[in-house]
Design a protein around this motif. Structure first.
Motif, PDB file in Angstrom:
ATOM      1  N   PRO A 103     -37.910  23.587 -40.811  1.00  0.00           N
ATOM      2  CA  PRO A 103     -37.381  22.230 -41.059  1.00  0.00           C
ATOM      3  C   PRO A 103     -37.648  21.830 -42.512  1.00  0.00           C
ATOM      4  N   TYR A 157     -33.264  20.339 -39.693  1.00  0.00           N
ATOM      5  CA  TYR A 157     -32.963  21.652 -40.281  1.00  0.00           C
ATOM      6  C   TYR A 157     -31.721  21.583 -41.162  1.00  0.00           C
ATOM      7  N   SER A 162     -28.344  20.178 -37.010  1.00  0.00           N
ATOM      8  CA  SER A 162     -29.802  20.257 -36.943  1.00  0.00           C
ATOM      9  C   SER A 162     -30.297  20.347 -35.502  1.00  0.00           C
TER      10      SER A 162
END
Length: 700
Positions: A39, A153, A166
């Protein structure tokens, strides 16, 4: 087989199509790649805001609020669902433009919800568009998935078409960890983990993706940063040790006629303490019977060339030939001129070999090299041509190494049966952390003091509307017999960038400094080499007072009479480049000046760069600030190295951790150079199989 080398196709939820697009878009091809797609930030779902405290400047926020009313308003393109919510401090309006009918059915007036989204404002009213909604349940608060730090992400527009935003990547990562977290092997010895109080490796991976709380996230980051830096230093220092064992070197046992005669009768100034120290280090290296591999760092004008020459004279005293390879003809010619001037006529022959060297001169040069008569050769890539054969090459200097490929450098080494000693020089001061990673397998020497008598360059910052003052100052300097550089970032006007360009600049300068009183040289990258050289020579000989140029003059131009460097649109240049340009002046006995011109519109980083230049002349201090601003991957030449494929560690902010990792590795190799002790088997295994460390392939 290591499960983390499994192709991503075999992960539940990925499949062939998604695996292919992940590989194409983010280079995620295996379980390991996904696990190491970390992340880049986290959304704090542990904190709740009051409505009165939220504002558009905040990132995503979470609010506990009761639904008061809801209604669908507008028609067709303006149709939207508007929901009014309240807490004990104020009203928050929620609005949806898509999925209206389905959302309207799920929202129950009178119910308290956890509302999560990006806060905005409309007509003075706090508002959120398309928030996430979840019914609030006090009994289940700790178990509700939102009360954590949520990972975010990197994704792409293409991936989002395959539900791999994400959240989609988050789901795949959760699946992977659920299945294989138990397979994450420890790759650091237990005594290191205990000494530094590091989190276990599997726990670190769990908590970097799905942190239970902020403390565990910090512990996970600390562990993985240390591991990354430690393994990198292990690799570099082991390579250095293996290089020492593998490559024998010629022994320079004597300091003879050439060195002593030059030192006592030709050296025009006293060597500085750092110059003497570096010569001593080179002297010691060349007596050990092992190939020297040394990096010489020195600021612009610190006297690296004279150190290089004196080291070459030691090689010549011991019967060897030497050469300097520079990346450009300008820089090679500069070294040639400097060294020829230092040694004078009749002392030792020095030759220059570049792409411009005439064929008849090359033939003579080749013969002298093969016979051993030619002792000092300076050149460009031309030195590595197969036709260039030395009788006994013993000492090689590579200037600005990052501009040459690995194979180009190796071809030069192979010019002798016993590898020549290598001295790499750079005029770009490298931050200590970067030197320890980019050049971690070299010994490092630093010249951090300017020769006596050099006056520090005064650096001044002026805005465009102060240009008349600058013109007046230029005329005063020219009246004193000095010369001036004016550097522009572009040759022609760009529609995208509002920059002063060379052509417009020449018009303005020509009007302000007209013929016949003033003469101007013009140099830029689009000129033919012969025309460029002609213009350079006019300036060098003092036939012109002003050189208007692009950054082609960044390195390799040495005009002691030039006392002023004016850099247009200085905010557009990097710190390192500004410092290199400034180094073109201050080479004579007179006071020199660097004038930075900019518009009033300066970014935060732009202000820091210009203020730094005004405040300090110390290249190493400047390089540290440059590292903080730009990051290691963007500093000159480092992106192509491949060494800096760091996923979590940051050389700008993790200096202390790097020094600890380096010191620890040095201690390990001092005690156990073969990594044969039982406690170091995990490290030995990493070298032998590359399977003990998920990050290992990234740095091999």
């Amino acid at each position: 087989m290591d499960p983390f080398q499994t192709p991503l196709t075999y992960l539940k939820g990925a499949g062939q199509t998604r695996a292919e697009v992940l590989k194409k878009e983010l280079a995620i091809a295996t379980f390991e790649d996904l696990l190491r797609h970390f992340p880049f930030r986290y959304i704090d779902r542990t904190k709740f805001y009051k409505v009165k405290d939220i504002n558009p400047d905040l990132p995503y926020v979470q609010v506990l609020a009761r639904v008061i009313s809801k209604q669908i308003v507008g028609e067709k393109h303006t149709k939207r669902l508007v929901v009014q919510t309240r807490d004990d401090t104020g009203t928050l309006e929620l609005v949806w433009f898509k999925g209206i009918n389905w959302i309207d059915k799920t929202i129950v007036p009178g119910t308290v919800y956890i509302v999560f989204g990006k806060a905005g404002s409309f007509n003075g009213q706090a508002q959120m568009a398309h928030p996430e909604m979840e019914i609030y349940s006090p009994a289940n608060m700790q178990r509700q998935g939102n009360a954590t730090l949520q990972p975010v992400y990197n994704s792409t527009e293409k991936l989002k078409q395959f539900q791999l935003d994400s959240k989609g990547i988050q789901k795949l990562t959760a699946t992977l960890l659920g299945l294989h977290a138990k397979d994450i092997k420890e790759n650091l010895p237990l005594y290191i983990i205990q000494h530094f109080k590091l989190l276990g490796r599997a726990d670190a991976y769990r908590n970097i993706h799905f942190p239970a709380d902020a403390n565990l996230l910090n512990e996970a980051l600390h562990r993985l940063k240390f591991e990354e830096l430690f393994l990198l230093q292990l690799k570099l220092l082991r390579n250095k040790m293996l290089h020492t064992q593998k490559f024998k070197g010629n022994i320079f046992g004597t300091v003879g006629h050439y060195f002593n005669d030059f030192y006592h009768h030709k050296l025009p100034f006293q060597l500085t303490t750092p110059q003497k120290r570096v010569l001593k280090e080179i002297r010691q290296d060349t007596q050990r019977g092992v190939q020297m591999n040394r990096l010489l760092q020195g600021d612009v004008g610190s006297g690296k060339t004279v150190v290089a020459l004196m080291a070459m004279l030691i090689a010549v005293d011991n019967g060897f030939q030497t050469c300097i390879m520079a990346p450009t003809e300008i820089l090679a010619s500069q070294h040639y001129q400097t060294i020829s001037t230092l040694v004078g006529d009749g002392f030792i022959e020095v030759a220059l070999l570049t792409g411009s060297t005439k064929q008849k001169d090359r033939r003579v040069l080749h013969q002298k090299l093969e016979s051993g008569e030619m002792k000092i050769l300076i050149g460009t890539h031309a030195l590595i041509e197969d036709k260039v054969q030395f009788k006994n090459l013993g000492f090689v200097i590579i200037d600005e190494q990052h501009r040459f490929g690995v194979e180009q450098r190796a071809r030069l080494w192979r010019k002798n049966v016993v590898p020549p000693h290598i001295l790499v020089m750079t005029a770009t001061p490298i931050p200590r952390t970067l030197a320890m990673t980019l050049y971690g397998d070299l010994d490092v020497s630093v010249i951090d003091e300017l020769p006596a008598g050099r006056k520090p360059i005064q650096t001044l910052h002026f805005f465009d509307n102060q240009r008349l003052r600058v013109f007046g100052f230029m005329k005063k300097e020219i009246a004193l017999g000095r010369q001036i550089y004016i550097v522009y970032p572009l040759i022609k006007e760009s529609e995208k960038l509002d920059l002063k360009n060379l052509e417009e600049g020449i018009e303005i300068i020509s009007r302000e400094f007209p013929l016949p009183e003033y003469k101007i040289s013009i140099v830029h990258g689009k000129l033919k080499p012969a025309d460029k050289e002609f213009e350079m020579q006019r300036f060098i000989k003092g036939q012109t007072q002003i050189m208007v140029a692009t950054t082609v003059i960044e390195v390799g131009v040495n005009v002691p009479n030039a006392s002023v460097m004016i850099i247009e649109n200085a905010e557009r240049f990097g710190l390192s480049q500004l410092h290199q340009l400034r180094g073109r002046v201050g080479r004579g006995a007179e006071q020199s000046y660097c004038i930075l011109m900019s518009s009033h519109k300066l970014s935060h980083d732009g202000k820091i760069r210009l203020n730094t230049m005004v405040k300090t002349n110390n290249g190493f201090e400047i390089s540290e600030i440059d590292l903080q601003l730009r990051g290691p991957g963007n500093l000159d030449g480092t992106q192509q190295s491949g060494v800096l494929d760091l996923k979590v560690a940051n050389l700008a902010t993790d200096q202390e951790l790097l020094f600890k990792a380096r010191k620890t590795v040095e201690q390990i190799f001092t005690k156990d150079p073969q990594l044969a002790l039982p406690e170091n088997q995990v490290l030995h295994h990493a070298f032998e199989t590359k399977n003990a460390g998920l990050s290992w392939d990234k740095i091999s």
